[in-house]
Structure formats: structure tokens, C-alpha cells
Design a protein around this motif. Structure first.
Motif, PDB file in Angstrom:
ATOM      1  N   VAL A  25       0.795  -1.218   0.048  1.00 28.62           N
ATOM      2  CA  VAL A  25       0.013   0.026   0.058  1.00 28.62           C
ATOM      3  C   VAL A  25       0.937   1.016   0.174  1.00 28.62           C
ATOM      4  N   VAL A  26       2.084   1.249   0.697  1.00 27.36           N
ATOM      5  CA  VAL A  26       2.840   2.463   0.879  1.00 27.36           C
ATOM      6  C   VAL A  26       3.361   2.879  -0.393  1.00 27.36           C
ATOM      7  N   HIS A  27       3.717   1.894  -1.029  1.00 24.36           N
ATOM      8  CA  HIS A  27       4.230   1.881  -2.572  1.00 24.36           C
ATOM      9  C   HIS A  27       3.303   2.686  -3.496  1.00 24.36           C
ATOM     10  N   TYR A  28       2.144   2.173  -3.252  1.00 24.27           N
ATOM     11  CA  TYR A  28       0.845   2.573  -4.099  1.00 24.27           C
ATOM     12  C   TYR A  28       0.692   4.121  -3.731  1.00 24.27           C
ATOM     13  N   LEU A  29       0.794   4.435  -2.668  1.00 21.70           N
ATOM     14  CA  LEU A  29       0.522   6.044  -2.110  1.00 21.70           C
ATOM     15  C   LEU A  29       1.756   6.767  -2.692  1.00 21.70           C
ATOM     16  N   TYR A  30       2.823   6.352  -2.257  1.00 17.83           N
ATOM     17  CA  TYR A  30       4.077   7.211  -2.979  1.00 17.83           C
ATOM     18  C   TYR A  30       4.028   7.523  -4.517  1.00 17.83           C
ATOM     19  N   ARG A  31       3.639   6.325  -5.047  1.00 14.09           N
ATOM     20  CA  ARG A  31       3.740   6.519  -6.640  1.00 14.09           C
ATOM     21  C   ARG A  31       2.546   7.311  -6.847  1.00 14.09           C
ATOM     22  N   SER A  32       1.266   7.170  -6.394  1.00 11.93           N
ATOM     23  CA  SER A  32       0.293   8.176  -6.508  1.00 11.93           C
ATOM     24  C   SER A  32       0.452   9.497  -6.338  1.00 11.93           C
ATOM     25  N   VAL A  33       1.245   9.975  -5.286  1.00 10.36           N
ATOM     26  CA  VAL A  33       1.801  11.335  -4.826  1.00 10.36           C
ATOM     27  C   VAL A  33       2.658  11.676  -5.974  1.00 10.36           C
ATOM     28  N   LYS A  34       3.589  11.009  -6.342  1.00 14.68           N
ATOM     29  CA  LYS A  34       4.624  11.537  -7.385  1.00 14.68           C
ATOM     30  C   LYS A  34       3.643  11.634  -8.739  1.00 14.68           C
ATOM     31  N   LEU A  35       2.989  11.172  -9.113  1.00 12.91           N
ATOM     32  CA  LEU A  35       2.069  11.278 -10.304  1.00 12.91           C
ATOM     33  C   LEU A  35       0.973  12.175 -10.171  1.00 12.91           C
ATOM     34  N   LYS A  36       0.702  12.615  -8.923  1.00 11.72           N
ATOM     35  CA  LYS A  36      -0.225  13.733  -8.768  1.00 11.72           C
ATOM     36  C   LYS A  36       0.732  15.119  -8.927  1.00 11.72           C
ATOM     37  N   ILE A  37       2.026  15.112  -8.400  1.00  9.58           N
ATOM     38  CA  ILE A  37       3.185  15.849  -8.233  1.00  9.58           C
ATOM     39  C   ILE A  37       3.297  16.473 -10.084  1.00  9.58           C
ATOM     40  N   LEU A  38       3.515  15.132 -10.705  1.00 10.01           N
ATOM     41  CA  LEU A  38       3.895  15.214 -12.350  1.00 10.01           C
ATOM     42  C   LEU A  38       2.621  15.832 -12.794  1.00 10.01           C
ATOM     43  N   GLU A  39       1.485  15.348 -12.419  1.00 11.48           N
ATOM     44  CA  GLU A  39       0.402  16.115 -13.176  1.00 11.48           C
ATOM     45  C   GLU A  39       0.232  17.472 -12.938  1.00 11.48           C
ATOM     46  N   TYR A  40       0.212  17.971 -11.684  1.00  7.04           N
ATOM     47  CA  TYR A  40       0.429  19.421 -11.368  1.00  7.04           C
ATOM     48  C   TYR A  40       1.356  20.380 -12.203  1.00  7.04           C
ATOM     49  N   TYR A  41       2.476  19.714 -12.039  1.00  4.79           N
ATOM     50  CA  TYR A  41       3.616  20.420 -12.964  1.00  4.79           C
ATOM     51  C   TYR A  41       3.156  20.372 -14.480  1.00  4.79           C
ATOM     52  N   ARG A  42       2.821  19.375 -15.126  1.00  2.00           N
ATOM     53  CA  ARG A  42       2.291  19.284 -16.470  1.00  2.00           C
ATOM     54  C   ARG A  42       1.280  20.132 -16.459  1.00  2.00           C
TER      55      ARG A  42
END
Length: 187
Positions: A79-96
Motif C-alpha cells: 500500500v505504501v508503494h501505491y501511495l508514494y507512486r500516487s503522490v509522485k504522479l499527482k505532482i507530475l500532473e500538477y507540473y504538467r
């Protein structure tokens, strides 16, 4: 209740893909996941974004998405890996999204600035034409006529000489005098 929370924390901590059963989310497991990982995810987001309010928003979006999709989402892996990936993807989405938004604003500002310059240039050109017409009217008659035939009607020196019945050399002298006078008046 405290012992039940501990068992959820232990289940989350010990959960690995080898259990052969995907992790599903109910209210208690969601609360345990939130309490256990919110601060770490917030720290990651704050580090990557350098903005605490934005980091809170990103982490909240991840948890909202997790809760919103709890009935259909199946997490395979930790679960922790899923959450970290989700946060990183949200950050990338924000920057994009932010980059696209900035590009649109820059284009808009450039176009707006270009329109202002175009209008300003048009006004300046009109003023310059008015001044030029005024200066041309102050030229001697024959000089003014040669200049107008050359610039307004686009005739060359030979055609002007034929029309005015003067030599080409005289046409060139009148054009030189007219241009010199106009240039000095504009300075």
C-alpha cells in the motif's frame, strides 16, 4: 479499539504481494492508512513542490481518490508503494498542468502585447504619414510633383521625365532634393 487499530497497522505493514490476495479498502483500513502515511506523503510532496498548501492539496487528492475508488480499487503490492507512486504522479500532473497553463498565459500575454504594439504602430504610422504629407506640401511645385509621381504613383525616373517633359537628370535632382528636405524636417 486500540488493539484493532494496531492489528490494521500490522496488516498494512506486513502486507506484501506474496499473500496472494489483493488489498481492498474499508473504512477502518482507510483510516489506518491515512493515519500511518499522511505525514510521510505530505513531507514528500512538500519536498517536491516547496509549497505546503499545495502539498496538502496533493496528498488530500490522493486520499480522496483512494476513498472514492475504494469499492473498485484493488491494490496489488504494498500500500505504501501505491501511495508514494500516487503522490509522485499527482505532482507530475500538477507540473504538467501548470506548465501548460503557463504556456497559455504566456501566449495570451504575447498576443495581447502584440496587439497593443500593432495598434500603437498603426497610430504612429498614421501620424508619420500626416507629417510626411505636410512636408511634401512645403516642397517647391516641380520638386513636389516629381516626388508624388515617384512615391505615390510608383513611376520610375524615365517615366517621370517623359510625363513632365524634363531630363532624367533633373528628375533625379528633384528626388534627391525632396528626400533630403523631408529627412531634415523629420529629424
Amino acid at each position: 479499539m486500540r488493539s484493532q487499530e494496531l492489528s490494521y497497522y500490522q496488516a498494512l505493514k506486513d502486507y506484501t504481494p506474496q499473500n496472494n490476495s489483493p488489498f481492498t479498502i474499508d473504512e477502518q483500513s482507510f483510516e489506518a492508512i491515512y493515519n500511518q502515511h499522511w505525514e510521510k506523503l505530505f513531507a514528500l510532496a512538500t519536498y517536491r513542490l516547496a509549497d505546503e498548501e499545495l502539498a496538502k492539496e496533493v496528498v488530500q487528492d490522493v486520499f480522496f481518490s483512494l476513498w472514492d475508488r475504494r469499492k473498485t480499487l484493488v491494490i496489488e503490492g504494498e500500500v505504501v508503494h501505491y501511495l508514494y507512486r500516487s503522490v509522485k504522479l499527482k505532482i507530475l500532473e500538477y507540473y504538467r498542468t501548470n506548465q501548460i497553463h503557463r504556456r497559455h498565459l504566456d501566449e495570451f500575454a504575447h498576443n495581447l502585447h502584440g496587439q497593443e504594439n500593432t495598434t500603437e504602430n498603426h497610430v504612429m504610422l498614421n501620424e508619420l504619414n500626416t507629417q510626411l504629407q505636410h512636408f511634401v506640401q512645403t516642397l517647391p511645385n516641380q520638386c513636389r510633383r516629381v516626388f508624388e509621381l515617384s512615391r505615390s504613383q510608383g513611376l520610375n525616373t524615365k517615366e517621370i521625365a517623359v510625363e513632365m517633359v524634363i531630363s532624367e537628370k533633373t528628375v533625379k535632382n528633384h528626388l534627391t532634393r525632396a528626400l533630403s528636405s523631408i529627412r531634415s524636417m523629420l529629424e
